[in-house]
Motif scaffolding. Structure first.
Motif, PDB file in Angstrom:
ATOM      1  N   GLY A 297       0.816  -1.199   0.000  1.00 54.00           N
ATOM      2  CA  GLY A 297       0.000   0.000   0.000  1.00 54.00           C
ATOM      3  C   GLY A 297       0.855   1.256   0.000  1.00 54.00           C
TER       4      GLY A 297
ATOM      5  N   TYR B  72       0.532   3.873   4.847  1.00 58.23           N
ATOM      6  CA  TYR B  72      -0.086   2.692   5.456  1.00 58.23           C
ATOM      7  C   TYR B  72       0.821   2.021   6.483  1.00 58.23           C
TER       8      TYR B  72
ATOM      9  N   PHE C 120      -4.026   0.545  10.245  1.00 58.07           N
ATOM     10  CA  PHE C 120      -2.802   0.514   9.461  1.00 58.07           C
ATOM     11  C   PHE C 120      -1.646  -0.004  10.303  1.00 58.07           C
TER      12      PHE C 120
ATOM     13  N   GLU D  88      -2.207  -3.636  12.185  1.00 58.01           N
ATOM     14  CA  GLU D  88      -3.489  -3.105  11.706  1.00 58.01           C
ATOM     15  C   GLU D  88      -4.267  -2.408  12.836  1.00 58.01           C
TER      16      GLU D  88
ATOM     17  N   LEU E 174      -3.235   6.429   9.916  1.00 58.58           N
ATOM     18  CA  LEU E 174      -2.409   6.809   8.768  1.00 58.58           C
ATOM     19  C   LEU E 174      -1.185   7.575   9.253  1.00 58.58           C
TER      20      LEU E 174
END
Length: 1313
Positions: free
Chosen positions: A384, A388, A415, A419, A423
């Motif tokens: 990504g 990310y 992210f 996860e 950002l």
């Protein structure tokens, strides 16, 4: 049918990354939900999980994941899915066998024979979908009047569904077929695709095979006559293979999906979206109609929600996702295409015209040779974008984040490796700071070098007064602007290709990333309004809820559209309409809910340009069939799209199609709360725009009330998207809760003549767009098959010195040639050129390639400037301009006059008046020479010349508009910068080569030699200056001018040189005179590469050009030789004529095997489909397959040539113009040479003759021409490979952003000429 009161209704779009759910609740409320398509730790199937969550949250009941979902509360489910698309992209379909007519086992491997990317020496074509082939010794041909084939016994005559009579040459041997099918089954293959020639009209043999295969136990049997009964075997073959390959995967998915529900959804109405924008029952959902299932929902969504029946303002759909952007158009009717390519597979099925371009939020950012470049490479979902937190590269998303247009606090914390993080602005800014340092270093180095050299070698030196450094924000802003311009180009092409004004459209924006770019793109295109639906983040799912159920039936036809055919047409239309109505009634629709629309696939006789036409708005009359006045509908649309009609030409019906719709879509009744005045922002942030950082209000969409007015700059945020309202724009919430933005004009930003690297990229797009739009006008307004349908033309823009600025499309042999033509006219005509003058030229000494290529040149004047400020030109291949043979491509010409009419500096238009009488006289002039004729098609010549003048006029107008916007000095300055950018890329490549060459050999000189079949040498010595990145290409020692026609004008060598340099640079660069600035070319006068004024040259264009490329690549040791020939074949009689060039083997290179059965280097022509060839000409194609082991062996093997056998049914004159019949394509680095070609004639009496490389011969019925084309050379010795021939081809990963749609098909066609 859409009414399911008291129950939950679901519309679900299962995408590659996210699954979007739209739910209509029993009380009429609506809910949307977005979840990951793959989350195996939490659930097995995303659509099932979405339904489960809504039911659980809304009812308060528990629906355990491990138990099938109770369906008693579900009314209907509608789905769009990328299952088929992903299986096609990843080649993860069912193991499939292809059963095909004998002689055509490799037909789908060869396909159209054109390579997909013009400058990729490693010809990468997606592999075929089948793993085994069964050839069936059966053959059916169309019965022809005037067929004089010798017969030993009469053949069975049958009648096809089109009404055509056919001869069964060889009957089907079912016993042999059964044996072959059992063998395939024993190897575990249970899916079968069947393609027999001419089965589109007579399907008995296919049906017999299908019946046998099902009886033997094949689980999937797809017959081409059932999947899509349309003429043209190659796209029909791809379609039937896709159906056999994908349908089992779809059934597998459906089985898994339904197993998650009680009773396997037996009592629930489950519908799936097809590629054509209509829904179909789950059990009817098949592979060939499923490829655009996902994006089709979005088109229906914006079409229904944003097109106003009252205003009737057409809409452009703009769906910007992570890796790509989908662009489409709606103006009251869905726009369909009936042949389109997805993941390298051409499907012949009705599909919405959705144009996918490789520019999305995840498109990567590069700075190459002084130019900002966006994509086409993508960061994908993993890793990504840089923000990310997974080590990804800089992307468009990062640029928006760096400018403050994305607010991390409003994004979920999903992210990073775990996860669970937001950002990362820090990662983005760190990457941007590094890239900014590189850009500033380049700019300062370029300026200092230019100063040191006195700016002799580069326009980059002309930067007086420019800022010494760019800021991070300026760099990020530059990439956003370049990305916007890249997305504007397909929108312009999509609208202007069909005669529409881009600015008169509304931009309907949806998808996660589009809202950040909508205002800028609308403004750049001149649009005044942007519409963003409240469900824009999940519009594909919402579109499913709005869609109708569709049933389509289609059958081929061979009738002329005329009164005596109307009763037959009416009968067949009525039968198809009743089939549609009965099917929809069986699915629960009442008569009042069903509507049918009739389409006829119409074309003018003798052309290939067919239009699928509806008679809606054209009621029937006494001179039409009952379904409507199709003649008026066809001629009006033809005039709109192509600018003319052909009243005297009969209209042919190729297909009859009926589309039945069952009205089943819901209508959303939700309205927003009303308020007036200005909305109150949630917060205020800083965003970067052209004027620097500005205070930007932030609003939450859910808190807005209708009629609120929001002045830009502002950001509107909802759960699934971010909308940027730019300065001078005003947003308003509609009564339905949607956002409509009024786009204001851009405050004029003065641009100076100093170099701005961002503007450099934008001007590059603009200049290319001018050339592209010229091409669209030329294609629309021309009349001949060569220009209108084969797209054998080029359009270009030139500076005041005649230097090439931009050239589109890229026909290799035209690349550098037109520049020579324009510069010749400047020298010859000088100050005598006046506004309103247009020049015509084709003479080799004036930069011509060969005589049929007529170049039309228009000087562009500007008030207050004495001479031309630009030139625009178009070069088109005219089918005939006189000479000793029809087609003006004689294999045995010895003087230029034998090849047709000659123009050196002919004033085609003087003072705005087209000189018809004078040009007619010139076109008929060749008749004065012995055995010669004037043009045999004067009407088409004049029409096409007028079209070229019109295309130039459009180019002149667009150049004028560009000058109006920026000023003449600025436009000409950037013209110079763009040429310097190409120059810089070539210099970098030469420096890199020199560095490697010095390390390996200690020398900077390279040389090579190769030979024509007659022994004429082509010799090259290259001396490279490692410091300047320049080179001298010296052809001294090349053989003298030859007696035949293989002489190549200077322009051909320059075209070959630009082609080779572009291939060696290895990246997309502007193709203009800058490519040749570092190059000095020495060609000895009187040689085959610079012949005398009256030398014959037709073979030089199509044959010698290939040898020049071979010699250049041999000198630089780039790759082994490809077939080195275009294999020109033509035949004809007094009634008709035909011309084709035929594929061969491509050369191998470091790390790749050569592709078999493909065109290489200076040509990329598509081959005529076997069924079209046999339908229109007195010939039977007996074989078209690969020529085994003709490619050179090596560590990497050369590609194989092809075998093509033509059996003639009537007396014809055959001409062949070929090379590499005595010399062989060289191998490199120890690789073996490819096999030379062979032209054989098998006489009806049994004699076999070697025809030689170049000849003309009269053939009798029963004679067969057998063409064996050369293979490509091998690369590296076999010993180094460590294993024998052949080596498996190194696989390149499929690109995750395959372009598609009518704009892409058009560009591919233009690069296939």
């Amino acid at each position: 049918m859409a009414e399911t009161k008291g129950k939950f209704d679901f519309a679900i779009d299962r995408g590659g990354t996210f699954t979007d759910v739209f739910a209509r609740l029993p009380d009429g409320r609506e809910r949307v939900l977005k979840l990951l398509s793959h989350d195996p730790q939490n659930y097995e199937d995303a659509p099932t999980e979405g339904i489960r969550r809504v039911l659980e949250e809304e009812t308060g009941r528990t629906f355990p994941r491990e138990q099938p979902v109770d369906t008693s509360l579900i009314g209907w489910i509608r789905m769009g899915t990328t299952v088929a698309t992903n299986a096609l992209l990843e080649r993860q379909g069912e193991r499939t066998a292809l059963l095909v007519t004998k002689g055509f086992r490799d037909l789908l491997h060869i396909g159209t024979q054109a390579r997909p990317k013009l400058f990729d020496l490693e010809v990468s074509v997606p592999e075929v979908l089948y793993e085994e082939v069964i050839e069936v010794d059966e053959r059916v041909i169309l019965k022809q009047e005037g067929c004089h084939l010798p017969r030993k016994e009469p053949k069975r005559i049958v009648t096809g569904s089109t009404g055509d009579s056919l001869e069964v040459l060889r009957e089907l041997d079912l016993q042999r077929v059964e044996s072959d099918l059992r063998g395939v089954l024993s190897r575990g293959i249970t899916s079968l695709a069947v393609l027999l020639l001419h089965s589109y009209t007579w399907s008995a043999h296919e049906k017999a095979v299908g019946s046998l295969a099902r009886k033997l136990g094949f689980s999937q049997v797809s017959l081409s006559s059932e999947v899509m009964p349309m003429v043209r075997a190659v796209p029909r073959g791809y379609t039937v293979c896709a159906d056999a390959y994908l349908t089992p995967k779809i059934h597998q998915y459906l089985k898994g999906f339904t197993s998650g529900f009680r009773g396997a959804l037996k009592d629930v109405n489950v519908l799936f979206m097809q590629s054509d924008g209509g829904l179909t029952p789950m059990e009817q959902f098949c592979g060939s109609r499923a490829v655009l299932s996902g994006p089709a929902g979005g088109v229906v969504g914006y079409a229904v929600t944003s097109y106003s029946q009252t205003e009737e303002k057409p809409v452009i759909g703009f769906d910007m996702g992570g890796t790509s952007t989908d662009v489409s158009r709606y103006a009251g009717q869905y726009e369909h295409v009936f042949e389109a390519t997805t993941a390298g597979v051409t499907l012949q099925a009705p599909q919405l015209d959705i144009n996918t371009v490789a520019a999305g939020g995840g498109s990567r950012l590069f700075f190459r040779s002084g130019m900002f470049v966006v994509g086409p490479e993508s960061a994908g979902a993993h890793p990504g974008p840089a923000c990310y937190r997974k080590g990804g590269p800089l992307t468009v998303t990062d640029a928006n984040l760096a400018l403050g247009r994305l607010l991390p606090s409003y994004f979920p914390r999903i992210f990073g490796p775990g996860e669970d993080e937001p950002l990362s602005t820090e990662d983005t800014m760190r990457h941007f700071r590094q890239l900014t340092r590189e850009i500033n270093h380049f700019l300062s180095t370029s300026q200092s070098q230019a100063s040191a050299n006195g700016a002799a070698n580069s326009n980059y030196g002309k930067t007086q007064g420019s800022k010494s450094e760019m800021s991070v924000e300026e760099v990020a802003m530059g990439f956003v602007r370049v990305a916007n311009e890249a997305m504007c180009r397909p929108i312009r092409a999509l609208t202007q290709a069909k005669g529409h004004d881009t600015s008169q459209h509304v931009l309907a924006c949806f998808g996660g990333a589009g809202g950040q770019h909508a205002c800028a793109i609308a403004r750049a295109l001149g649009m005044k309004s942007v519409f963003i639906h409240k469900y824009s983040g999940v519009l594909s799912a919402y579109g499913l809820a709005l869609a109708d159920m569709v049933e389509e039936v289609q059958e081929p036809c061979s009738l002329q559209y005329e009164p005596r055919s109307f009763s037959d047409l009416d009968r067949r239309v009525e039968q198809l309409s009743q089939r549609c109505q009965h099917t929809l009634q069986d699915r629960g629709f009442s008569g009042s809910q069903i509507s049918t629309e009739v389409f006829l696939h119409l074309r003018y006789e003798g052309t290939d340009c067919a239009l699928m036409v509806t008679a809606t708005g054209y009621p029937s009359n006494s001179k039409s069939c009952r379904s409507g006045d199709f003649r008026s509908a066809f001629t009006k649309r033809y005039l709109k799209e192509f600018g003319f009609t052909i009243p005297e030409r009969p209209i042919m019906v190729d297909d009859i199609r009926v589309r039945g719709s069952g009205k089943s879509g819901i209508r959303s009744m939700t309205t927003a709360k009303s308020a007036h005045g200005h909305a109150k922002p949630t917060t205020v942030t800083k965003c970067y725009f052209e004027d620097g950082y500005l205070d930007t209000s932030v609003y939450l969409w859910e808190e807005l009330q209708c009629d609120y007015s929001i002045q830009g700059p502002a950001i509107i945020i909802d759960k699934n998207s971010t909308i940027l309202v730019e300065p001078s724009c005003v947003a308003q919430l509609t009564a339905g809760g949607d956002v409509r933005i009024a786009v204001g004009s851009d405050p004029h930003c003065a641009l100076g003549t100093e170099l701005n690297t961002v503007q450099l990229s934008i001007f590059s797009h603009r200049f290319m767009s001018i050339a592209e739009q010229m091409g669209r006008v030329l294609q629309r307004t021309s009349i001949s098959t060569n220009i209108k349908e084969r797209l054998d033309f080029s359009c270009a823009v030139f500076g005041p010195d005649g230097g090439l600025v931009s050239n589109a499309p890229h026909i290799p042999v035209h690349l550098g040639a037109m520049q020579e033509t324009v510069q010749y006219q400047i020298k010859a005509l000088g100050g005598s050129l006046r506004e309103g003058d247009v020049i015509l030229s084709n003479h080799p000494c004036a930069g011509g390639s060969h005589l049929p290529d007529l170049t039309v040149i228009t000087p562009v004047f500007r008030r207050g400037v004495s001479g031309p400020v630009f030139f625009v030109a178009s070069r088109g291949h005219h089918a005939d301009i006189g000479g000793i043979t029809p087609g003006s491509m004689p294999p045995h010409s010895t003087t230029l006059q034998q090849e047709g009419a000659v123009f050196t500096s002919f004033k085609l238009v003087t003072g705005g008046v087209f000189q018809e009488e004078a040009v007619t006289e010139a076109l008929m002039a060749p008749a004065q020479y012995p055995d010669c004729s004037g043009t045999r098609n004067l009407h088409d010549n004049l029409s096409d010349l007028r079209a070229q003048v019109a295309a130039n006029q459009r180019g002149s107008q667009l150049v004028g508009e560009l000058i109006d916007s920026y000023g003449l000095t600025v436009v000409q300055a950037y013209m110079g910068y763009i040429q310097s950018n190409a120059e810089l890329a070539v210099r970098d490549m030469l420096k890199d080569f020199a560095r490697r060459r010095l390390q390996q050999t200690g020398s900077l000189d390279v040389e090579a030699e190769d030979f024509m079949d007659d022994g004429t040498p082509i010799r090259l010595r290259v001396q490279i200056n490692k410091d300047e990145g320049s080179a001298v290409f010296d052809f001294t020692g090349t053989g003298t001018e030859v007696w035949g026609n293989c002489n190549a004008p200077r322009a051909i060598t320059f075209s070959a040189l630009i082609y080779c340099l572009r291939c060696m640079v290895g990246q997309d660069i502007p193709l203009n005179q800058g490519c040749l600035t570092p190059i000095k070319v020495i060609i000895p006068p009187g040689s085959i590469l610079q012949p005398s004024q009256n030398a014959a040259v037709v073979g030089g264009n199509v044959l010698t050009s290939q040898r020049v490329v071979d010699v250049i690549f041999r000198a630089f040791e780039v790759c082994a030789a490809s077939q080195g020939c275009m294999n020109n074949v033509s035949f004809g009689s007094e009634k008709s004529g035909y011309y084709e060039t035929v594929a061969g083997g491509a050369g191998a290179g470091p790390g790749w095997n050569g592709r078999s059965g493909v065109h290489s280097h200076m040509t990329n022509t598509r081959i005529t489909d076997p069924e079209i060839l046999e339908k229109r000409y007195p010939v039977i194609l007996e074989q078209f397959s690969l020529r085994p082991c003709s490619g050179g062996a090596g560590e990497y093997c050369g590609g194989d040539g092809v075998v093509r056998k033509l059996l003639f049914r009537d007396k014809v004159v055959l001409s062949v113009l070929t090379e590499r019949r005595s010399t062989r394509p060289y191998g490199l680095k120890g690789g073996e040479c490819g096999a030379s070609g062979l032209n054989q004639l098998h006489r009806a009496d049994g004699r076999i003759l070697n025809m030689g490389a170049k000849t003309t011969v009269t053939l009798e019925p029963g004679d067969m021409f057998c063409l064996y084309t050369p293979g490509g050379g091998g690369y590296g010795s076999e010993e180094e490979a460590g294993y024998g021939r052949p080596q498996a081809k190194r696989q390149r990963t499929n690109e995750p952003f395959p372009e598609r749609g009518s704009v892409f098909e058009y560009r591919r066609s233009q690069e296939s000429v």
